[in-house]
Structures are given as C-alpha cells and as structure tokens.
Design a protein around this motif. Structure first.
Motif, short mmCIF file in Angstrom:
data_model
loop_
_atom_site.label_atom_id
_atom_site.label_comp_id
_atom_site.label_asym_id
_atom_site.label_seq_id
_atom_site.Cartn_x
_atom_site.Cartn_y
_atom_site.Cartn_z
N TYR A 144 -4.88 5.41 4.57
CA TYR A 144 -4.37 4.02 3.49
C TYR A 144 -3.29 4.11 4.54
O TYR A 144 -3.24 2.75 5.50
CB TYR A 144 -4.85 3.88 2.82
CG TYR A 144 -5.73 3.65 1.86
CD1 TYR A 144 -7.16 3.88 2.98
CD2 TYR A 144 -6.24 3.93 0.84
CE1 TYR A 144 -8.98 3.98 2.86
CE2 TYR A 144 -7.92 3.56 0.21
CZ TYR A 144 -9.30 3.63 0.98
OH TYR A 144 -10.09 3.16 0.67
N SER A 182 -1.77 1.91 7.75
CA SER A 182 -0.39 0.21 7.92
C SER A 182 0.91 0.57 8.79
O SER A 182 1.47 -0.07 8.89
CB SER A 182 0.04 0.40 6.08
OG SER A 182 -1.44 -0.36 4.77
N SER A 188 -12.62 5.22 5.75
CA SER A 188 -12.40 4.49 4.62
C SER A 188 -11.08 3.72 5.13
O SER A 188 -11.01 2.56 5.08
CB SER A 188 -12.17 5.31 2.95
OG SER A 188 -13.14 5.64 2.58
N SER A 189 -10.61 4.75 6.28
CA SER A 189 -9.03 3.96 6.48
C SER A 189 -9.44 3.45 7.89
O SER A 189 -9.03 2.09 8.15
CB SER A 189 -8.64 5.29 7.27
OG SER A 189 -7.15 4.89 8.15
N LEU A 221 0.46 -1.34 0.01
CA LEU A 221 0.58 0.11 -0.24
C LEU A 221 0.79 1.25 -0.23
O LEU A 221 0.77 2.10 -0.25
CB LEU A 221 -1.06 -0.23 1.23
CG LEU A 221 -1.88 -0.88 1.42
CD1 LEU A 221 -2.32 -0.77 2.48
CD2 LEU A 221 -3.70 -0.33 0.20
N ARG A 275 -10.30 -0.09 5.66
CA ARG A 275 -8.95 -0.34 5.57
C ARG A 275 -8.36 -1.35 6.47
O ARG A 275 -7.24 -2.46 6.85
CB ARG A 275 -7.59 1.01 4.94
CG ARG A 275 -6.37 0.03 4.56
CD ARG A 275 -6.71 -1.21 3.53
NE ARG A 275 -7.19 -0.60 2.14
CZ ARG A 275 -6.99 -1.22 0.97
NH1 ARG A 275 -6.58 -2.80 1.42
NH2 ARG A 275 -7.43 -1.23 0.12
#
Length: 444
Positions: free
Chosen positions: A287, A291, A168-169, A114, A172
C-alpha cells in the motif's frame, strides 16, 4: 529522513525487547505445571514464578506500547515532511501542468495518511522474523527437527500472501486514482455551489460525483475481499503448522508430557503473532509503495523556471520586458516579442478584448507564465491584486491585516485611503464583524 534514525532505532529496540519478554510464558510454564503437579515443591516457588510472570508481562507491555508510540511519532514526522514537500512542489508547478486540485488534496489527505497509519506495523514486521526464528528454534528443543514443518507451512503460505498483497496494491492505486476524480468533482461542486443552485444543476453534478464514487466503491469492495483472504490465510497458518507438527511427531512415536504439551502450544502462540505482523507489514508495504510512487511522481514533475530578475542599477519600481515570448501548454507563444518599459510612479492600463492576453501579461510579470525567450526585469517588491479577492473565515480587520501586527495609526490611514469607513458603518460590529469563507456573507 537521516535525522529520524535515532527514533527509528529506539522503536526497533523497544519492540525487540517486547519480543524477548513474550517468550517468558513459554519458559516459565513448565515450571508452573510442575509446581501444581508436585506437592513437594516449596510454595515460595509458585510465588516466585507468578511474580516473575507478572513483572515480565508488565515490562513487555511497556516496551510494546512505548515502541508503538515512538513509531507513531516517527510516522507523523514523516507524514509532515511529505506534506511540506507536496505543498512546496504545488506552489512551484507551472500553469497548465495538468495537475488538478483533487489529486493534490488526495495526496495530502490519503497517501500521506497511509504512510502514517502503517508505520507501527512496519516496525513490527521488521522485527517479527527474528521472533519467528527464535520460536522455531525454541520449539525444536521439544519436538526436534519436526519444528521445520512450521517453516515449510510458512514458506508454502508466503507466495499466496505475496500474490494477494500485489493485487491489493494495484487495487489501492486504482482507488486513489478514482478518489482523485471524485475529490476534483466534489471541490468544483462546493466552490461553485451558488451558481449550481442558481441554474438548478444539482442533479447533473451529483450524477457525475456518484458515478466516480461508484467506481471507487467497486474497487474498495474488491480490496476488502482480498484483505479478508489475506487475514484468513494468516489466521490459519499457525493452526495448520501446529496440527502438522503434533501429527507427525505423534505418528513417529514422539510423546509429550503435560508440561511439554502446554509449552509447545504456548510457543505456537508466539509464532502466530509475528507471522501475522510479518504478513500485515508486507501488505502495508505494498500500500505504502503505491502511495510513495504517486507522491514521487508528483514531486518529479517539472517546475517553472524562474526568469524574472532584479537589476540594482535600475530605479526601484521599474519594469522592463525585452523581446520576450510567453506560452501556456503549447509550443506556440501566446505573447510574442513583448517589449514594455514602466518607470517608477507611472500608472499603466492594459486594454484589450477578451482573450487578448491581458491576464497573461500580468502573470508573466509574476513569473507564473512559461517563458521561452527574452528578458523580464522587475526591480523592487510586487503586489498583485487578483480579480477575485481571497477572503478567509475571520473578522474584516483580520482579513485586512492578513497576519500582520495591528498598528492603529497605519491601519486607520489604510482604511481611510481605501474608503472602507463607509462600509464598516454598514456592519453590525464594524471591522470586527465575522465574515464567512470567501466572503460569503458580504455583498458587492
């Protein structure tokens, strides 16, 4: 990371040049329209405008793609550095740390990818606000203070993008956690496929894997819907801004000539791309942050403390354990008050029932078992032969050499001492026979 600053700055500079060249159509378009409308303009003006437009377009493309290439290399280097750090950490985790193989594999294959994939967009997102500001100022030369309507629309749309990006985070992060479970189950299934087939356990294993995958797919579906919403907002923001600018400018008596109208539309196109890049960059930032948080949490895990030392005053090949306690995950020691002396040349056998601590004692000599009190001294090199041999997909000879240089005399002595010559005769190509991963085509 500091060593990569020059490549980072080069990528930023090249993208900044591309943004500057992207304004060329807006600058030259009024002159080209005037050339078409006015027959008195010399024909060589049209040739000059065309050549200038083509050259700046070529230079802009070169700057853009070279910037993308540099940022891609930058992302690859960062990914490699992170993978090296994860691997180094994985080799230093104590036994019973609670980290499963699926989590580590997902950090390698998922989270680092990512970051690599998002680096070009992150570079674009850092420069895009400058291009946006330049486009708004340029638009102000034609429509006056009505250009501020573009800023108003962007400001109103930004919280929507931020909210969607934050959701969205979270999705994810949840997807990566579900992927950890799925990869763990899949790895266990593949590693034990022979036993699974023996006992016909395929359906229970597949049911567990599919259950984990269904939970992952549900979150992926929700993430795709959110991303579609983000792209919808991004795609329509510039169109709404253009419509409002022309509407209010016309209602308050403003008039645009043909060349000015074409220029305004061209400028709005210059606003559309950086606006998209900025929003996508923020989405990718959320995102990547998820990670990076996962990788950071893994790298912050406690490492095993080295406790095995070497004493040069003792003979090489000697082992000494004095009043040592060893434990696994609980505070209660598994091995208590261990005392052991092994002199060079001695053969020592450890005999005991299952679960009595034989393997734990060997792991303590390797420094792999958590240690509380006492001392462990091992002088010289240590060779550990586990119960299950680690065989990789190569020839028998390659597995014996294990990366060492082939020395025929030494090699012959080793295979003779280990009585492997008889086994070689059973292979169709001797020691050059290919063996599968983990020795799957060998018996015994």
């Amino acid at each position: 990371m500091y060593a990569l600053k020059n490549q980072f700055l080069l990528s930023m500079f090249l993208f900044l040049l591309y943004c500057a060249f992207s304004f060329t159509p807006s600058v030259i378009l009024p002159h080209m329209v005037n050339y078409v409308q006015d027959p008195s303009v010399p024909y060589w003006h049209g040739i000059l405008y065309t050549v200038f437009a083509v050259l700046t377009s070529i230079l802009g493309s070169l700057c853009y793609y070279h910037s993308q290439w540099q940022s891609g290399l930058l992302g690859m280097k960062i990914r490699t550095m992170m993978m090296a750090a994860i691997y180094r950490k994985a080799t230093r985790l104590p036994k019973g740390s609670g980290v499963n193989s699926g989590h580590i594999v997902n950090l390698f294959a998922g989270d680092t990818n990512l970051i690599f994939d998002g680096m070009p967009q992150m570079i674009s997102g850092l420069i895009s606000p400058i291009q946006l500001l330049g486009a708004v100022v340029f638009l102000g030369f034609y429509v006056g203070y009505y250009c501020l309507l573009v800023v108003v629309v962007i400001v109103l749309a930004f919280p929507i993008n931020v909210l969607m990006a934050q959701q969205s985070s979270k999705l994810r992060y949840a997807i990566q956690q579900k992927a950890d479970v799925r990869l763990k189950l899949t790895t266990e299934f593949i590693q034990g496929i022979r036993i699974v087939k023996y006992y016909a356990w395929e359906k229970p294993f597949l049911k567990n894997i599919n259950s984990a995958r269904d939970g992952e797919i549900d979150r992926v579906r929700s993430l795709c819907i959110l991303r579609a919403g983000v792209m919808f907002v991004i795609g329509n923001t510039s169109s709404i801004a253009l419509g409002l600018v022309l509407l209010f400018y016309g209602l308050w008596g403003g008039k645009l000539k043909i060349d000015e109208a074409f220029t305004v539309i061209a400028i709005m196109n210059n606003i559309r791309l950086p606006l998209s890049w900025t929003s996508i960059a923020y989405l990718l930032y959320t995102y990547n942050k998820a990670s990076i948080d996962r990788i950071g949490a893994f790298l912050k895990r406690p490492e095993r403390t080295p406790y095995v030392f070497s004493d040069d005053s003792r003979p090489v090949g000697s082992i000494s354990i004095e009043n040592a306690d060893f434990l696994w995950t609980s505070n209660e020691p598994v091995l208590k008050n261990i005392n052991l002396e092994v002199n060079p040349g001695e053969k020592v056998y450890v005999v005991g029932k299952v679960g009595s601590g034989k393997s734990s004692l060997v792991m303590s000599l390797l420094g792999e078992m958590p240690f509380s009190t006492g001392s462990v001294c091992v002088t010289g090199k240590v060779a550990y032969v586990p119960q299950q041999a680690w065989i990789y997909n190569a020839t028998v000879r390659d597995n014996i050499l294990f990366g060492s240089e082939y020395d025929k005399d030494k090699y012959d002595k080793v295979v003779t001492a280990t009585s492997l010559l008889t086994d070689f005769k059973q292979f169709h190509a001797g020691d050059l026979t290919e063996v599968g991963d983990r020795g799957m085509n060998l018996s015994g």
